[in-house]
Write a protein that holds these residues in place. Structure first.
Motif, short mmCIF file in Angstrom:
data_model
loop_
_atom_site.label_atom_id
_atom_site.label_comp_id
_atom_site.label_asym_id
_atom_site.label_seq_id
_atom_site.Cartn_x
_atom_site.Cartn_y
_atom_site.Cartn_z
N THR A 1 34.07 27.64 -4.31
CA THR A 1 33.30 27.00 -5.37
C THR A 1 34.19 25.96 -6.04
N GLY B 1 30.60 25.31 -10.80
CA GLY B 1 29.73 26.07 -9.91
C GLY B 1 30.10 27.52 -9.74
N HIS C 1 29.34 28.57 -4.17
CA HIS C 1 28.89 27.34 -3.53
C HIS C 1 29.84 26.92 -2.41
N ILE D 1 26.66 26.01 2.35
CA ILE D 1 25.67 25.04 1.87
C ILE D 1 25.21 24.15 3.02
N HIS E 1 22.16 25.36 -1.87
CA HIS E 1 22.65 25.88 -3.16
C HIS E 1 23.81 26.85 -3.02
N GLY E 2 23.95 27.51 -1.92
CA GLY E 2 25.09 28.42 -1.78
C GLY E 2 24.70 29.80 -1.30
#
Length: 186
Positions: free
Chosen positions: A21, A25, A92, A97, A153-154
């Motif tokens: 991340t 995030g 993330h 992603i 978005h993750g």
């Protein structure tokens, strides 16, 4: 309570250090009884402090001076759907992603480790971040598995401990990377 906050700080920083991340995030939470500890809104995971951890009830009442992450609904819906879950990790990671942007149904499982610990990794169709729709979709997606990808978005993973949920998220990123690197040869 202090021990749980220290775990949140440890794994938040670890997520940032490992490139799972960036910036503002991601968010992690732990549940103890009907109380949820979660990263506060606007905090950055690589310099988390105990003062940046929000406390909320399972029905969403904020008990701390800091506000919870905008994704708190997602965490609460998962805890309601899966009462045995004690930790939720939302990160993330770049390959996850990328994979979620290409795949529409499920991330292929490549390694034996991923097969053992994750079994399946469904892709949840895009919903706006922080929305009730996203929270409900993710909770439903996690009803029978411990990891999902959210389109563009993750990843969200769950576990009985924060350590378990964190390493499942790391395993999803490894699986996403391996799929991405081998996708033209599979």
């Amino acid at each position: 309570m202090r021990c749980l906050k220290l775990q949140l700080i440890k794994y938040s920083r670890k997520a940032h250090e490992r490139g799972l991340t960036a910036a503002f995030g991601g968010n992690l939470s732990v549940r103890t009884g009907s109380l949820v500890l979660i990263k506060s809104t606007g905090s950055v995971m690589d310099d988390m402090t105990a003062g940046q951890i929000a406390s909320i009830t399972l029905d969403g009442k904020v008990l701390s001076p800091v506000r919870p992450s905008s994704e708190y609904r997602l965490h609460l819906e998962v805890y309601k759907k899966r009462p045995e879950v004690r930790a939720v990790v939302h990160l993330h990671p770049p390959y996850a992603i990328a994979a979620s942007s290409i795949l529409k149904k499920e991330l292929p499982i490549i390694t034996p480790e991923a097969e053992i610990y994750l079994r399946r990794i469904p892709v949840i169709p895009f919903k706006p971040a922080g929305s009730v729709e996203l929270a409900k979709s993710v909770a439903e997606g996690l009803s029978e598995v411990d990891a999902v990808l959210m389109e563009r978005h993750g990843v969200v993973t769950v576990g009985r401990t924060l350590r378990e949920a964190f390493y499942k998220a790391e395993l999803v990123e490894e699986s996403s990377k391996l799929w991405y690197l081998t996708r033209n040869s599979l």
